[in-house]
Design a protein around this motif. Structure first.
Motif, PDB file in Angstrom:
ATOM      1  N   ARG A 110      30.336   8.524  82.769  1.00  0.00           N
ATOM      2  CA  ARG A 110      31.231   9.603  82.366  1.00  0.00           C
ATOM      3  C   ARG A 110      31.591   9.584  80.884  1.00  0.00           C
ATOM      4  N   LEU A 111      31.119   8.629  80.132  1.00  0.00           N
ATOM      5  CA  LEU A 111      31.512   8.480  78.730  1.00  0.00           C
ATOM      6  C   LEU A 111      30.307   8.588  77.814  1.00  0.00           C
ATOM      7  N   GLU A 119      38.585   9.159  85.937  1.00  0.00           N
ATOM      8  CA  GLU A 119      37.321   9.757  86.396  1.00  0.00           C
ATOM      9  C   GLU A 119      37.100  11.152  85.820  1.00  0.00           C
ATOM     10  N   ARG A 120      37.294  11.234  84.515  1.00  0.00           N
ATOM     11  CA  ARG A 120      36.976  12.462  83.789  1.00  0.00           C
ATOM     12  C   ARG A 120      35.819  12.190  82.833  1.00  0.00           C
ATOM     13  N   ASP A 121      34.984  13.209  82.635  1.00  0.00           N
ATOM     14  CA  ASP A 121      33.962  13.087  81.606  1.00  0.00           C
ATOM     15  C   ASP A 121      34.638  13.092  80.246  1.00  0.00           C
ATOM     16  N   VAL A 122      34.189  12.184  79.371  1.00  0.00           N
ATOM     17  CA  VAL A 122      34.801  12.021  78.058  1.00  0.00           C
ATOM     18  C   VAL A 122      33.727  12.028  76.980  1.00  0.00           C
ATOM     19  N   ALA A 147      37.591   7.727  81.367  1.00  0.00           N
ATOM     20  CA  ALA A 147      36.358   7.888  82.133  1.00  0.00           C
ATOM     21  C   ALA A 147      36.380   7.059  83.409  1.00  0.00           C
ATOM     22  N   ARG A 148      36.880   5.832  83.335  1.00  0.00           N
ATOM     23  CA  ARG A 148      36.803   4.918  84.471  1.00  0.00           C
ATOM     24  C   ARG A 148      37.968   5.116  85.450  1.00  0.00           C
ATOM     25  N   ALA A 197      33.112  18.695  77.681  1.00  0.00           N
ATOM     26  CA  ALA A 197      33.784  17.730  78.557  1.00  0.00           C
ATOM     27  C   ALA A 197      35.269  18.055  78.622  1.00  0.00           C
ATOM     28  N   TRP A 224      37.442   4.886  77.342  1.00  0.00           N
ATOM     29  CA  TRP A 224      36.816   4.209  78.483  1.00  0.00           C
ATOM     30  C   TRP A 224      37.713   4.313  79.717  1.00  0.00           C
TER      31      TRP A 224
END
Length: 441
Positions: free
Chosen positions: A255-256, A203-206, A199-200, A287, A196
């Motif tokens: 993003r998660l 700011e990467r897609d996970v 992603a937060r 991702a 989490w």
């Protein structure tokens, strides 16, 4: 060509059963951009080496986890040996040739090699002449890359990875596996909160996969109840592709995305050693960050997964059983991953009232690693989050414990440089939380 296989030819080879000596000193010093080294796909690689030093490096490259899908053979001899060899056999995807010749002779030898190379074969030269004019001429003549000896295994792996990374393809994702040193130490909770946070905060897609098929808790922790997930993905490996994976994923945040475990006992689960290989490969393409939540246990498939990922995080509580298990895991993974750093250590539930504990510094010292963070025992905070299907950062993004998960996420994604002048230092955070826990006991 006459269709002979490589094994039909009588060329002196390096003894595959001999234990290769690992290059020492600067040869093994990882570059700053080691995190960008790419996994090499299923290709055939033939190397022709003239010196013992380059031979050792290529032998070590062949054993690296990033080369696990490639088939590598190392031969003695330079270009002349390669020309003779490929006069009777088809060339592989990639030829690596060491040459001690000067520029003019090297270019002449390459003309002879070009006559026996099949279309599509790439050639990397390891030379002993540091000459930019020679480099340009070699590239002009179709050589894929030119490396100047002495070379390191990181240079060679990096060069191969770059050659086979499609310009149109997205970069391969970085895979991090979380596993507990002992059952019930909160490894899943740490994995979920770190995913989490990536992603937060970063700011990467996970993509997060819950690999505890029978008792996984990711669905509960993220307040998701998907009908399908990991089990369906590994049950039909022949049909699994990015499209199918997308259908199986549950979107937790922008993003998660989660690939949940069935978490039922309607059937028994006995994955084979290769069960998760295809799934992890496809997740890498989906991702930039992949988090694997592994159950505590030791089997063929967990061993293989841990040997193949980019980062391993061991979560432990500060007691003797955890110390013993963590030590065994670190020693074993050191053998399985000889060219990688040790696993990361996260101490969880530190400061349980009235429980005798091993001090965090002593625990880490005994393992020969440094703990990334020590997460204090806060049953109210974590219990409330679990009951609400939330992460710690969702309850209070500025909470000190949320900052600890941010720290872990920075480390496992390679962004370990923590922003300064942002609140309290890590040591102060832990100290404050420990005091708070003891005060409430």
């Amino acid at each position: 060509m006459n269709g002979l296989s490589y094994d039909d030819l009588s060329l002196p080879e390096i003894d595959a059963d001999r234990e290769p000596r690992v290059p020492s000193g600067a040869e093994l010093e990882p570059p700053v951009d080691t995190l960008d080294l790419k996994m090499v796909p299923r290709i055939a690689v033939q190397a022709f080496c003239e010196t013992e030093d380059v031979t050792r490096v290529i032998e070590t490259v062949a054993q690296d986890r990033r080369m696990s899908k490639a088939h590598v053979k190392v031969h003695r001899g330079g270009i002349a040996a390669a020309v003779e060899f490929y006069g009777q056999a088809p060339t592989p995807n990639l030829i690596i040739i060491e040459s001690r010749n000067q520029s003019a002779r090297l270019l002449e030898d390459l003309e002879r090699l070009a006559e026996v190379c099949d279309p599509g074969t790439k050639v990397v030269i390891v030379g002993h002449v540091n000459d930019v004019v020679l480099y340009r001429e070699l590239i002009h003549r179709g050589v894929s890359d030119y490396l100047v000896a002495p070379v390191s295994l990181y240079q060679v792996i990096g060069a191969i990875g770059e050659l086979y990374a499609s310009p149109e393809a997205d970069p391969l994702g970085r895979v991090t596996a979380f596993i507990g040193a002992k059952g019930g130490v909160g490894s899943s909770t740490v994995a979920h909160n770190v995913a989490w946070s990536i992603a937060r905060q970063i700011e990467r897609d996970v993509l997060i996969a819950d690999l505890d098929l029978a008792f996984g808790t990711a669905g509960l922790d993220f307040n998701q109840d998907p009908l399908q997930g990991v089990f369906e993905a590994i049950s039909s490996p022949e049909r699994l592709d990015e499209t199918m994976l997308d259908r199986l994923l549950s979107k937790c945040t922008e993003r998660l995305s989660l690939l949940a475990a069935p978490a039922t006992l309607e059937r028994t689960y006995d994955p084979s050693e290769e069960s998760f290989d295809g799934l992890i490969d496809i997740m890498r393409q989906g991702a930039p960050s992949v988090v694997l939540d592994l159950p505590h246990g030791w089997s063929g498939w967990t061993r293989k997964v841990l040997a193949s990922v980019d980062e391993v995080v061991i979560v432990a509580e500060p007691d003797l059983a955890n110390l013993r298990n963590a030590k065994n895991m670190i020693d074993t993974l050191g053998q399985l991953r000889p060219n990688d750093g040790p696993p990361r250590l996260v101490l969880n539930r530190v400061g349980v009232p009235k429980r005798p504990e091993i001090k965090a510094a002593e625990f880490a010292d005994a393992l020969g690693v440094e703990a990334v963070v020590s997460i204090p025992f806060e049953p109210q905070l974590f219990g409330t989050a679990a009951n609400n299907g939330q992460m710690i950062g969702e309850q209070d993004e500025r909470h000190a414990t949320a900052e600890l998960f941010t720290r872990i996420s920075q480390v496992v994604t390679g962004r370990s440089e923590v922003q300064r002048n942002k609140g309290l230092a890590l040591g102060a955070l832990v100290g404050r939380l420990l005091k708070k826990g003891r005060a409430g006991a």
